[in-house]
Design a protein around this motif. Structure first.
Motif, PDB file in Angstrom:
ATOM      1  N   TYR A  46      -3.270   2.526   5.886  1.00  0.00           N
ATOM      2  CA  TYR A  46      -2.199   1.945   5.080  1.00  0.00           C
ATOM      3  C   TYR A  46      -1.021   1.450   5.918  1.00  0.00           C
ATOM      4  O   TYR A  46      -0.196   0.688   5.436  1.00  0.00           O
ATOM      5  CB  TYR A  46      -1.696   2.961   4.049  1.00  0.00           C
ATOM      6  N   GLY A 101      -4.507   3.498   0.142  1.00  0.00           N
ATOM      7  CA  GLY A 101      -5.069   3.181   1.442  1.00  0.00           C
ATOM      8  C   GLY A 101      -6.293   2.305   1.252  1.00  0.00           C
ATOM      9  O   GLY A 101      -6.910   2.313   0.181  1.00  0.00           O
ATOM     10  N   TYR A 147     -10.048   0.202  -1.866  1.00  0.00           N
ATOM     11  CA  TYR A 147      -8.863   1.031  -1.698  1.00  0.00           C
ATOM     12  C   TYR A 147      -8.892   2.214  -2.656  1.00  0.00           C
ATOM     13  O   TYR A 147      -9.606   2.226  -3.649  1.00  0.00           O
ATOM     14  CB  TYR A 147      -7.588   0.213  -1.897  1.00  0.00           C
ATOM     15  N   LEU A 149       0.828  -1.204   0.000  1.00  0.00           N
ATOM     16  CA  LEU A 149       0.000   0.000   0.000  1.00  0.00           C
ATOM     17  C   LEU A 149       0.864   1.257   0.000  1.00  0.00           C
ATOM     18  O   LEU A 149       0.638   2.189  -0.774  1.00  0.00           O
ATOM     19  CB  LEU A 149      -0.922   0.001   1.222  1.00  0.00           C
TER      20      LEU A 149
END
Length: 405
Positions: A312, A286, A343, A280
């Motif tokens: 993250y 995130g 995400y 990430l």
């Protein structure tokens, strides 16, 4: 930093046998091959004018569906980033995370595009901080050079970089350059309104923004506000045309290997979270949802946790999982998988600091300035309704009344 690309392909909206061709829709040229453009043919030209200028041009109808060459271009872009939005049959928006948001990486993308597009076509790409500015670069380039912008070529493909990105290393990230955008390049304004504004002597966005709002409202209605503030609305979210893939990590247990004792369950899950967190952070992403699935010799279950904000870091994600991993039954672990879902790209932030007594401290928001701004706004609409000072509370008023008695 995160950047956005707007790309417009030329010579991709029709399939014609000739090298000199134009794609026609409702009697107007919508697209033309690169060779025809070099002979003076351009989008927006009438069919009759194109024939008069270039008698040998072949005129074809605009294809109802995207041509295969454009689909290949979209596929190439999607190989670099999943944040892709199609624009009609010849364009795209693409967001690049910070590890791809450099001119060298964008050159690699254009080099890959160059290998897929025929000599009759090319792509012109604008690279800026958000989708509005990226498209403004491409639209502006039709009418002349852009002050301060960088213009690069990758084989036959063209790249225009915004002045603020070029000057970022100097600490100058202002987007004030957009004020010089010609009215004719503002695609969100109808052609008849563009002409009317230019007849009034308003030829750039900066001049439009300097005109008193009341004058614009009386002449054009409330539409003027959208024109003036279009580039001040911040980064717009892309409408993705591709389904975002899951971020996926799996701990594989070989059948021939020794069984993993259940006592290592938390350690194994934490290791998967660590690997996911590293992915990430490297991609500037995130997640808002995590799903952990496991299988033991006695149990098969999944745990899903949803977050209110993008997470993250390993510790932030792990702190949401570990309290719910206490009731795992069995003696051996057979399988474990971790999924990152929902995400999105992280938004860049910048903090200010000051040195105070050899310590670096965050700069606190100036409450006095905040109060002054609030008072000026209220008093502008309701004069003298807000005043700064102290007023007596109940106790003071009571003592004052008793003193008068």
């Amino acid at each position: 930093m995160k950047v956005t690309l707007f790309g417009e392909a030329q010579g991709v909206m029709a399939s014609c046998a000739s090298e000199l061709w134009g794609a026609v829709q409702n009697g107007v040229i919508r697209d033309a091959s690169v060779l025809a453009r070099e002979q003076g043919i351009c989008a927006g030209m009438s069919e009759k004018s194109a024939k008069a200028l270039l008698p040998s041009i072949e005129l074809c109808s605009v294809s109802a569906e995207p041509e295969p060459v454009m689909k290949r271009v979209w596929k190439v872009i999607n190989n670099f980033t999943p944040w892709l939005e199609f624009v009609e049959n010849n364009g795209f928006y693409a967001e690049l995370p910070k590890y791809l948001g450099t001119s060298e990486e964008v050159r690699k993308i254009l080099s890959a595009v160059d290998s897929e597009i025929s000599f009759a076509g090319r792509v012109r790409v604008g690279m800026a901080e958000n989708k509005q500015l990226a498209r403004a670069l491409v639209e502006w380039s039709r009418y002349g050079s852009i002050p301060g912008a960088g213009f690069f070529t990758v084989n036959r493909q063209q790249l225009i970089v915004s002045p603020s990105i070029l000057h970022e290393f100097k600490g100058d990230s202002s987007t004030s350059w957009i004020r010089s955008l010609p009215i004719a390049a503002m695609w969100m304004i109808a052609k008849r309104y563009q002409q009317e504004l230019m007849n009034l002597g308003i030829t750039t966005l900066g001049q439009l923004q300097d005109v008193p709002e009341e004058n614009l409202r009386l002449r054009f209605g409330n539409e003027y506000w959208f024109w003036k503030n279009y580039f001040d609305t911040g980064t717009q979210v892309l409408h993705l045309n591709q389904k975002r893939p899951l971020l996926y990590r799996k701990a594989e247990v070989e059948p021939e290997a020794e069984t993993i004792d259940i006592s290592l369950f938390l350690g194994l899950a934490e290791a998967l979270v660590q690997r996911l967190s590293e992915d990430l952070m490297s991609q500037g992403l995130g997640v808002k949802q995590i799903k952990l699935c496991w299988e033991t010799d006695e149990q098969k279950d999944c745990l899903t946790r949803h977050f209110n904000r993008l997470l993250y870091t390993k510790y932030a994600i792990w702190s949401h999982l570990v309290p719910h991993l206490t009731d795992v039954s069995g003696t051996a672990i057979e399988d474990m998988e971790l999924y990152g879902e929902e995400y999105a790209l992280l938004q860049g932030t910048q903090a200010a600091f000051r040195v105070y007594e050899r310590q670096i401290l965050p700069v606190q928001y100036n409450e006095a300035e905040k109060l002054d701004e609030l008072m000026s706004r209220v008093n502008k609409k309701y004069p003298y309704k807000l005043k700064r000072g102290l007023i007596s509370g109940f106790r003071e008023l009571r003592l004052e009344a008793m003193g008068e008695l």
